[in-house]
Design an enzyme around this catalytic site. Structure first.
Site, PDB file in Angstrom:
ATOM      1  N   ASP A 216       0.806  -1.220   0.000  1.00 53.38           N
ATOM      2  CA  ASP A 216       0.000   0.000   0.000  1.00 53.38           C
ATOM      3  C   ASP A 216       0.839   1.270   0.000  1.00 53.38           C
ATOM      4  OD1 ASP A 216      -2.173  -1.786   0.404  1.00 53.38           O
ATOM      5  OD2 ASP A 216      -1.809  -1.740   2.567  1.00 53.38           O
TER       6      ASP A 216
ATOM      7  N   HIS B 139       6.969   9.815  10.745  1.00 52.46           N
ATOM      8  CA  HIS B 139       6.541  11.173  10.401  1.00 52.46           C
ATOM      9  C   HIS B 139       6.149  11.255   8.923  1.00 52.46           C
ATOM     10  CE1 HIS B 139       7.252  15.718  10.875  1.00 52.46           C
ATOM     11  NE2 HIS B 139       7.162  15.567   9.558  1.00 52.46           N
ATOM     12  N   GLU B 140       7.017  10.714   8.048  1.00 50.18           N
ATOM     13  CA  GLU B 140       6.750  10.823   6.607  1.00 50.18           C
ATOM     14  C   GLU B 140       5.545   9.971   6.201  1.00 50.18           C
ATOM     15  OE1 GLU B 140       8.067  13.284   5.350  1.00 50.18           O
ATOM     16  OE2 GLU B 140       9.746  13.546   6.729  1.00 50.18           O
TER      17      GLU B 140
ATOM     18  N   HIS C  29       2.380  11.844   6.870  1.00 56.17           N
ATOM     19  CA  HIS C  29       2.012  12.812   5.826  1.00 56.17           C
ATOM     20  C   HIS C  29       1.174  12.132   4.747  1.00 56.17           C
ATOM     21  CE1 HIS C  29       3.954  16.370   7.236  1.00 56.17           C
ATOM     22  NE2 HIS C  29       5.204  15.941   7.076  1.00 56.17           N
TER      23      HIS C  29
ATOM     24  N   HIS D 135       2.023  19.035   9.877  1.00 57.08           N
ATOM     25  CA  HIS D 135       2.926  19.363  10.988  1.00 57.08           C
ATOM     26  C   HIS D 135       2.130  19.943  12.154  1.00 57.08           C
ATOM     27  CE1 HIS D 135       6.631  19.621   8.145  1.00 57.08           C
ATOM     28  NE2 HIS D 135       6.420  18.402   8.600  1.00 57.08           N
TER      29      HIS D 135
ATOM     30  N   CYS E 189      -6.953   0.904  -0.188  1.00 57.33           N
ATOM     31  CA  CYS E 189      -5.927  -0.141  -0.104  1.00 57.33           C
ATOM     32  C   CYS E 189      -5.605  -0.550   1.329  1.00 57.33           C
ATOM     33  CB  CYS E 189      -4.653   0.287  -0.843  1.00 57.33           C
ATOM     34  SG  CYS E 189      -3.733   1.623  -0.050  1.00 57.33           S
TER      35      CYS E 189
ATOM     36  N   ASN F 188      -8.250  -3.804   3.934  1.00 56.09           N
ATOM     37  CA  ASN F 188      -8.229  -5.257   4.169  1.00 56.09           C
ATOM     38  C   ASN F 188      -7.191  -5.637   5.210  1.00 56.09           C
ATOM     39  OD1 ASN F 188      -5.936  -4.844   2.392  1.00 56.09           O
ATOM     40  ND2 ASN F 188      -5.820  -7.059   2.389  1.00 56.09           N
TER      41      ASN F 188
ATOM     42  N   ASP G  11      -4.026  -0.941  -4.672  1.00 57.96           N
ATOM     43  CA  ASP G  11      -3.851   0.414  -5.203  1.00 57.96           C
ATOM     44  C   ASP G  11      -4.602   0.588  -6.511  1.00 57.96           C
ATOM     45  OD1 ASP G  11      -1.682   1.435  -3.293  1.00 57.96           O
ATOM     46  OD2 ASP G  11      -0.997  -0.527  -3.919  1.00 57.96           O
TER      47      ASP G  11
END
EC number: 3.4.24.-
Length: 400
Positions: A267, A316-317, A320, A326, A372, A375, A400
């Site tokens: 995913d 953190h990424e 996003h 932030h 995605c 499941n 996807d």
């Protein structure tokens, strides 16, 4: 103290103040139980600040998908895919007994390595490099000599100051239907492969420890993180990895859509690199992009010898991608704590998402409902048998 050390070099760097402990395993296996190399549950006793503690650990059973694979490349460029048995892995989460607020994220592969929270303080533990010894060092992250005091930042620069959550965290109803399951591929680029001298076991241990750490943080967001594959660019990079995080992110997303997505069910994909991105940037990701073939990606610099700090950048990424922005100064994850979505990574151990992150993630999922991650994938400890109807969605899942 059993023994107090003034300074030593550990995996995390030069540590100025640490305690030497000898963890003692106190688990008794039930009668007739089959001895696994790593039990499902274990307990260790040791002392912290002269006080005995009992660390209770449970295997993180959902860490790997059932069809987990590892990919590397031969010198002539052939792709080599293996499906290692990872059921009996050594990654655990847990808590300190009699401390309701405690947490722990530990690998028990060669001794105990990881971190635990005790009475509001976070400690790191790792085996000491002494042959034939059970000695471990326990220390606070603040006692690690910092390699680089410069601020390290996420490269996402959109100004979300105007963003106001629609609801307060307490107004959101949480039920099991909120649970989501993110299957992730970690790609280790050639610079990182070279940094670890091509030692794939070392790279795997480094990555698994990170995923074990972030899976603990994501439980708060009702998201299970499951590793689908680890790909190592052992011979050369398959994209142009640049010091520009933006260009690298774009190239990585295009490569995922063109190549990775067609051969591995997943995913989200994250690139780990030893390339030093321009300026203070150590990571970058698209915002609100989960399940998008080109944009459900992030890039993360392997910027510290402290595994936890790189893990938090990875967490953190990924957040996003899940529509989380932030944190503003009004966001909180507990008194005195820096939260995962702080735009600046400072020199402290961070473990928690803020109330703002929780709300933004829930709103993104309820509004966009990225398909995605709906499941529940089969876990490595699940024995699957063919069934009629839709009970086993995994086989025919359209990713996807």
């Amino acid at each position: 103290f059993p023994y107090q050390g003034s300074s030593t070099i550990l995996e995390s760097g030069n540590v100025n103040d640490y305690e030497v402990v000898y963890p003692r395993k106190v688990t008794a296996l039930p009668k007739g139980a089959v001895q696994q190399k790593y039990e499902d549950a274990m307990q260790y006793e040791f002392k912290v600040n002269g006080e005995p503690v009992v660390l209770h650990l449970e295997k993180n059973k959902g860490l790997f998908s059932k069809d987990y694979s590892e990919i590397h490349y031969s010198p002539d460029g052939r792709r080599i895919t293996t499906h290692p048995l990872v059921e009996d892995h050594c990654y655990y989460r847990g808590h300190i007994r009699n401390d309701a607020d405690s947490t722990a994220s530990i690998s028990a592969c060669n001794g105990l390595k990881g971190h635990f929270k005790l009475r509001g303080e976070t400690y790191l533990i790792e085996p000491m490099k002494i042959s034939n010894s059970e000695a471990h060092a326990v220390y606070k992250y603040e006692n690690v000599e910092k390699e680089d005091e410069a601020h390290k930042m996420c490269g996402v620069t959109q100004n979300w100051e105007s963003y106001e959550p629609i609801k307060k965290a307490s107004q959101l109803i949480v039920s099991t239907e909120f649970q989501r399951y993110m299957e992730i591929v970690i790609v280790v680029d050639h610079s990182m492969y070279t940094k670890y001298k091509g030692d794939s076991d070392k790279i795997k241990a480094w990555v698994y420890e990170m995923i074990n750490t972030i899976s603990e943080s994501y439980r708060y967001l009702y998201i299970d993180i499951i590793v689908s594959a680890l790909e190592m660019w052992s011979e050369k990079d398959l994209i142009n990895v640049e010091t520009s995080a933006e260009n690298t992110l774009k190239s990585f997303g295009e490569w995922r859509a063109k190549d990775l997505i067609h051969r591995i069910s997943h995913d989200n994909a994250q690139l780990l690199t030893a390339t030093d991105f321009d300026g203070p940037t150590i990571g970058l990701a698209y915002v609100a992009s989960m399940c998008d073939p080109k944009r459900s990606v992030g890039v993360v610099q392997d910027h510290s010898s402290v595994n936890h700090l790189v893990a938090i950048t990875l967490a953190h990424e990924i957040a996003h991608n899940l529509g989380v922005h932030h944190d503003k100064s009004s966001c909180s994850c507990g008194s005195g704590y820096t939260c995962i979505m702080s735009p600046v990574i400072n020199s402290e151990v961070i473990k928690y998402f803020s109330d703002c992150s929780y709300i933004q993630c829930r709103e993104y999922i309820s509004k966009e409902n990225p398909p995605c991650i709906l499941n529940k994938p089969l876990r490595t400890d699940t024995v699957s048998t063919p069934v009629s109807g839709n009970e086993l969605l995994e086989a025919g899942k359209d990713y996807d």
